[in-house]
Design an enzyme around this catalytic site. Structure first.
Site: not given
Ligand code: F6R
Length: 241
Positions: A136, A141
């Site tokens: 995603h 999703e």
């Molecule tokens: C957050 C977002 C999500 C995150 C993804 C990765 O604003 O849009 O798509 O970028 O879930 O999350 P991390 O960086 O915490 O692994």
């Protein structure tokens, strides 16, 4: 078009991302698209350092965040509004009225329309993205249409599990829905910085860069974008051919 950079450490990854960001900050009145989560925290630290040491000002800068949980009060400790203030906005000179974070309360259907309309008045000069282990981007999703605009999304179990670390490791506390920019909203940005680190992102990164362009891997839509800098550590890059 992808420009893929692989670095050894998270700090080096963050600094590479910052170099792209700095180029945009040097433009007149830039519009920034921002993300939450672990991936961009090091980039935000570099931006704060640059503000303090070099006086880079955010007074004329607008920001638009990608997404927000549905149902958390704005000032909840895990809301993305709070995250952005604690990790960036409180440490730079951005006026509060220049900050845009989708609103996950009240008439959330209307909030989607309002957010998209506000976003459309501008062109995002650079959009920061992370990637979910299921591919995603923002909270789009798998299965989200490529032409989607700001919309509501039921979060996948895997995403809620991944994010449970912020909610006392209790998946039941992780909201089930989010408001998110759509894939088409994101694709309008002039430039994109994608940050991914860690082995749990390796499959998603491979799907984004080398897989078929399919809604099963939402990040694969970036194959059609003209200017994407992908900054990875070795673990996230480990499955690339
Ligand atoms: C957050 C977002 C999500 C995150 C993804 C990765 O604003 O849009 O798509 O970028 O879930 O999350 P991390 O960086 O915490 O692994």
């Amino acid at each position: 078009m992808f420009n893929v950079i692989v670095k050894d450490t998270y700090d080096e990854v963050s600094f590479e991302a910052f170099k792209v960001m700095k180029g945009v900050l040097n433009q007149e009145k830039p519009v920034l698209g921002l993300a939450t989560g672990s991936s961009p925290v090091g980039l935000y630290k570099e931006m704060i350092k640059d503000h303090k040491e070099n006086g880079t000002s955010y007074k004329d800068i607008l920001t638009f965040n990608l997404d927000e949980y549905i149902g958390l009060p704005r000032d909840h400790e895990q809301s993305y509004w709070t995250f952005m203030h604690e990790n960036l906005f409180d440490f730079i000179d951005i006026p509060e009225e220049n900050v845009h974070v989708p609103l996950g309360n009240g008439d959330v259907e209307q909030n989607c329309i309002d957010y998209e309309n506000e976003l459309k008045k501008h062109v995002v000069d650079v959009q920061v993205l992370g990637i979910g282990s299921d591919g995603h981007i923002a909270f789009n999703e798998p299965g989200t249409p490529f032409d989607s605009l700001t919309h509501l999304m039921d979060l996948e179990e895997q995403t809620r599990q991944d994010n449970a670390r912020f909610f006392d490791n209790d998946i039941n506390q992780v909201p089930e829905r989010a408001i998110t920019m759509g894939l088409a909203s994101i694709m309008r940005a002039r430039k994109i910085i994608m940050i991914a680190t860690g082995a749990n992102k390796a499959d998603a990164v491979k799907g984004m860069l080398e897989g078929e362009k399919t809604t099963a891997c939402p990040a694969s839509i970036l194959q059609d974008h003209p200017d994407v800098t992908v900054v990875l550590d070795k673990e996230a890059a480990s499955k690339l051919g």
